[in-house]
Design a protein around this motif. Sequence first.
Motif, PDB file in Angstrom:
ATOM      1  N   UNK A  37       0.833  -1.201   0.000  1.00  0.00           N
ATOM      2  CA  UNK A  37       0.000   0.000   0.000  1.00  0.00           C
ATOM      3  C   UNK A  37       0.873   1.259   0.000  1.00  0.00           C
ATOM      4  N   UNK A  38       1.884   1.270   0.846  1.00  0.00           N
ATOM      5  CA  UNK A  38       2.759   2.441   0.961  1.00  0.00           C
ATOM      6  C   UNK A  38       3.572   2.668  -0.315  1.00  0.00           C
ATOM      7  N   UNK A  39       4.073   1.598  -0.902  1.00  0.00           N
ATOM      8  CA  UNK A  39       4.887   1.743  -2.109  1.00  0.00           C
ATOM      9  C   UNK A  39       4.042   2.199  -3.304  1.00  0.00           C
ATOM     10  N   UNK A  40       2.849   1.665  -3.429  1.00  0.00           N
ATOM     11  CA  UNK A  40       1.946   2.097  -4.506  1.00  0.00           C
ATOM     12  C   UNK A  40       1.592   3.574  -4.327  1.00  0.00           C
ATOM     13  N   UNK A  41       1.279   3.964  -3.093  1.00  0.00           N
ATOM     14  CA  UNK A  41       0.906   5.350  -2.805  1.00  0.00           C
ATOM     15  C   UNK A  41       2.059   6.308  -3.086  1.00  0.00           C
ATOM     16  N   UNK A  42       3.274   5.910  -2.704  1.00  0.00           N
ATOM     17  CA  UNK A  42       4.426   6.769  -2.928  1.00  0.00           C
ATOM     18  C   UNK A  42       4.709   6.930  -4.412  1.00  0.00           C
ATOM     19  N   UNK A  43       4.661   5.841  -5.155  1.00  0.00           N
ATOM     20  CA  UNK A  43       4.914   5.915  -6.592  1.00  0.00           C
ATOM     21  C   UNK A  43       3.912   6.847  -7.263  1.00  0.00           C
ATOM     22  N   UNK A  83       9.163   4.254 -18.287  1.00  0.00           N
ATOM     23  CA  UNK A  83      10.469   3.607 -18.166  1.00  0.00           C
ATOM     24  C   UNK A  83      11.472   4.467 -17.405  1.00  0.00           C
ATOM     25  N   UNK A  84      11.017   5.142 -16.336  1.00  0.00           N
ATOM     26  CA  UNK A  84      11.884   6.069 -15.614  1.00  0.00           C
ATOM     27  C   UNK A  84      12.647   5.410 -14.468  1.00  0.00           C
ATOM     28  N   UNK A  99      12.181  -3.349 -16.816  1.00  0.00           N
ATOM     29  CA  UNK A  99      12.754  -4.644 -16.447  1.00  0.00           C
ATOM     30  C   UNK A  99      13.486  -4.550 -15.112  1.00  0.00           C
ATOM     31  N   UNK A 100      14.205  -3.455 -14.909  1.00  0.00           N
ATOM     32  CA  UNK A 100      14.909  -3.254 -13.640  1.00  0.00           C
ATOM     33  C   UNK A 100      13.920  -3.163 -12.479  1.00  0.00           C
ATOM     34  N   UNK A 101      12.804  -2.487 -12.709  1.00  0.00           N
ATOM     35  CA  UNK A 101      11.832  -2.339 -11.629  1.00  0.00           C
ATOM     36  C   UNK A 101      11.241  -3.677 -11.229  1.00  0.00           C
ATOM     37  N   UNK A 102      10.922  -4.512 -12.210  1.00  0.00           N
ATOM     38  CA  UNK A 102      10.393  -5.841 -11.899  1.00  0.00           C
ATOM     39  C   UNK A 102      11.401  -6.646 -11.099  1.00  0.00           C
ATOM     40  N   UNK A 128       2.392  -6.453  -9.972  1.00  0.00           N
ATOM     41  CA  UNK A 128       1.355  -5.986 -10.890  1.00  0.00           C
ATOM     42  C   UNK A 128       0.621  -4.781 -10.317  1.00  0.00           C
ATOM     43  N   UNK A 129       0.305  -4.846  -9.029  1.00  0.00           N
ATOM     44  CA  UNK A 129      -0.414  -3.741  -8.381  1.00  0.00           C
ATOM     45  C   UNK A 129       0.457  -2.505  -8.257  1.00  0.00           C
ATOM     46  N   UNK A 130       1.726  -2.681  -7.878  1.00  0.00           N
ATOM     47  CA  UNK A 130       2.634  -1.548  -7.724  1.00  0.00           C
ATOM     48  C   UNK A 130       2.865  -0.851  -9.060  1.00  0.00           C
ATOM     49  N   UNK A 131       3.100  -1.636 -10.096  1.00  0.00           N
ATOM     50  CA  UNK A 131       3.448  -1.071 -11.395  1.00  0.00           C
ATOM     51  C   UNK A 131       2.225  -0.728 -12.241  1.00  0.00           C
ATOM     52  N   UNK A 132       1.048  -1.127 -11.754  1.00  0.00           N
ATOM     53  CA  UNK A 132      -0.193  -0.859 -12.482  1.00  0.00           C
ATOM     54  C   UNK A 132      -0.188  -1.479 -13.874  1.00  0.00           C
ATOM     55  N   UNK A 133       0.262  -2.718 -13.937  1.00  0.00           N
ATOM     56  CA  UNK A 133       0.223  -3.491 -15.174  1.00  0.00           C
ATOM     57  C   UNK A 133      -0.353  -4.862 -14.840  1.00  0.00           C
ATOM     58  N   UNK A 134      -0.738  -5.615 -15.849  1.00  0.00           N
ATOM     59  CA  UNK A 134      -1.359  -6.913 -15.613  1.00  0.00           C
ATOM     60  C   UNK A 134      -0.349  -7.933 -15.102  1.00  0.00           C
ATOM     61  N   UNK A 135      -0.859  -8.993 -14.458  1.00  0.00           N
ATOM     62  CA  UNK A 135       0.005 -10.084 -14.003  1.00  0.00           C
ATOM     63  C   UNK A 135       0.784 -10.675 -15.172  1.00  0.00           C
TER      64      UNK A 135
END
Length: 199
Positions: free
Chosen positions: A72-78, A100-101, A136-139, A154-161
């Motif tokens: 929750x915290x990491x998603x909110x911060x991003x 891709x930042x 790729x680095x973020x994953x 998937x939730x943090x990056x807002x992309x599908x599984x």
Amino acid sequence: MSQDLQYWKQLKEKNDASAIKYFYDQYIKLLYKYGYHFCQDATLVEDCVQDLFLRLWEKRSSLGDTDNVKLYLMVSLKRSIYEKLKKNSKTTVTEEVPEDTFDVTFTMEEQIISSETDQITKDKLLECLETLSGRQKEVIYLRFYNGFTPEEVSEIMQISNQSVRNVQASALKKMRNNMDDPLLILVVGKLIESFFHEI
């Protein structure tokens, strides 16, 4: 995790200030570190982190339920960092901050590669990690260094599984292709696969 949820409940239901202190102490370093990978403006990242904890306290009674406070915290911060970057840039409201930042300089830690592994192999692996795209680095950062599941990434990056798994697979393939020594390909392939349980 259970302690996180206990403090989350205390924050929401009992207005317990010690809960904010707990989350701050528990995750402040992780959040700063994660934020800096998106933006090298230390002041902006620090503002976003501080704002995140301030909002948690101010909106404590209306916070939703979560089974993973760290996530929750990491998603909110991003989200907060991207919003500030968009606000501070000259882009229009409809334009998105580039996906891709994410940038990170990887280091070899015990959970990534064993101490028995040859130093040349470690150096080569680090070199290959640096050739990966930001996404790729973020994953890899989220999966290897923070132990998140593909669903959480998937939730943090807002992309599908499926996108998470595709990025994992493409990162691994790119790293293997950058290995010029057959022995290194085998050794590093086995090391990386041990962390990609689905592959």
